[in-house]
Enzyme design. Sequence first.
Site, PDB file in Angstrom:
ATOM      1  N   TYR A 105      60.639  47.716  74.310  1.00 54.78           N
ATOM      2  CA  TYR A 105      61.800  48.234  75.040  1.00 54.78           C
ATOM      3  C   TYR A 105      63.037  47.716  74.309  1.00 54.78           C
ATOM      4  O   TYR A 105      63.511  46.612  74.557  1.00 54.78           O
ATOM      5  CB  TYR A 105      61.758  47.764  76.499  1.00 54.78           C
ATOM      6  CG  TYR A 105      62.928  48.223  77.341  1.00 54.78           C
ATOM      7  CD1 TYR A 105      63.475  49.487  77.179  1.00 54.78           C
ATOM      8  CD2 TYR A 105      63.478  47.402  78.318  1.00 54.78           C
ATOM      9  CE1 TYR A 105      64.540  49.914  77.950  1.00 54.78           C
ATOM     10  CE2 TYR A 105      64.537  47.818  79.106  1.00 54.78           C
ATOM     11  CZ  TYR A 105      65.065  49.075  78.913  1.00 54.78           C
ATOM     12  OH  TYR A 105      66.128  49.496  79.680  1.00 54.78           O
ATOM     13  N   ASP A 146      60.316  52.740  74.564  1.00 58.50           N
ATOM     14  CA  ASP A 146      61.687  53.201  74.694  1.00 58.50           C
ATOM     15  C   ASP A 146      62.507  52.504  73.615  1.00 58.50           C
ATOM     16  O   ASP A 146      62.858  51.336  73.744  1.00 58.50           O
ATOM     17  CB  ASP A 146      62.203  52.869  76.095  1.00 58.50           C
ATOM     18  CG  ASP A 146      63.636  53.334  76.321  1.00 58.50           C
ATOM     19  OD1 ASP A 146      64.267  53.827  75.357  1.00 58.50           O
ATOM     20  OD2 ASP A 146      64.134  53.175  77.450  1.00 58.50           O
ATOM     21  N   HIS A 247      63.324  58.580  83.124  1.00 59.17           N
ATOM     22  CA  HIS A 247      62.508  58.970  81.971  1.00 59.17           C
ATOM     23  C   HIS A 247      61.291  59.755  82.460  1.00 59.17           C
ATOM     24  O   HIS A 247      60.821  59.557  83.580  1.00 59.17           O
ATOM     25  CB  HIS A 247      61.984  57.747  81.223  1.00 59.17           C
ATOM     26  CG  HIS A 247      63.044  56.958  80.515  1.00 59.17           C
ATOM     27  ND1 HIS A 247      63.145  56.906  79.140  1.00 59.17           N
ATOM     28  CD2 HIS A 247      64.032  56.157  80.991  1.00 59.17           C
ATOM     29  CE1 HIS A 247      64.132  56.129  78.800  1.00 59.17           C
ATOM     30  NE2 HIS A 247      64.701  55.651  79.896  1.00 59.17           N
TER      31      HIS A 247
END
Length: 256
Positions: A105, A146, A247
């Site tokens: 992330y 991500d 998302h």
Amino acid sequence: MKLATFNINGINGRLHNLLRWLAEARPDVVCLQELKCQDDNFPEQAISDAGYQAIWLGQKSWNGVAILSKTGIQEVQRGLPGFANDPNSRYLEAIVNKMVIGCLYLPNGNPFPGEKFDYKLRWFRKLQAHARKLKHLGLPAALIGDFNVMPTALDVYKPDKYADNALYRPETRAAYKTLLKQGWTDAIRHLYPDVPMYTFWDYLRQAYERDAGLRLDHFLLSAPLAGRLTGAGIDRHVRGWEKASDHAPAWITLKK
């Protein structure tokens, strides 16, 4: 074999949606980001009841990553190597089905300019260094999650609007391109070189309904895995569920 990534944006608050999607999509391996829970609050039993083993690295209120697998999972790294002083839970690595899976992330970096953007670039440099080491091992490996970057104009609904956004700054896109130059394959863009493929829609101004999206979630594959790539997609409809994350899950399939 199906690998997926999903920024869940609060695993306990959106556990119902996660379990619903797992039952529907049936991925073999899932990388989760933005757990927003401490380690002892991770819903391990619910995940187990859904048929998955899990490892996780939590953090109170923010960040947090996890890897779910239908088969055995061996944790090998907690936190990004070379970034021992990172205060945030953003990287977790494991061996799953004879593959190295790095769940990440990457920092958002806004506002630009500023300390948060500088931190983003530092994190990117550490990721590049680790990715280079992984690639030199020659193992089947994937960096999944991500990345908080739109690599090209095709990955953002309105590029001009994001000219000074940390997710689309030239420095950010150059850092991502450096990973590709190492020999990693952007799985979704490899299969869909000319098609807009969004994974994120803001909660504001009916972004999802207008398809005002961004592609932030990526699969970078080492050569041994890139040669096994057979499909990719985004479960866009999940973003339309009640109490959805901002998302949508993305996935790829690999031949054995």
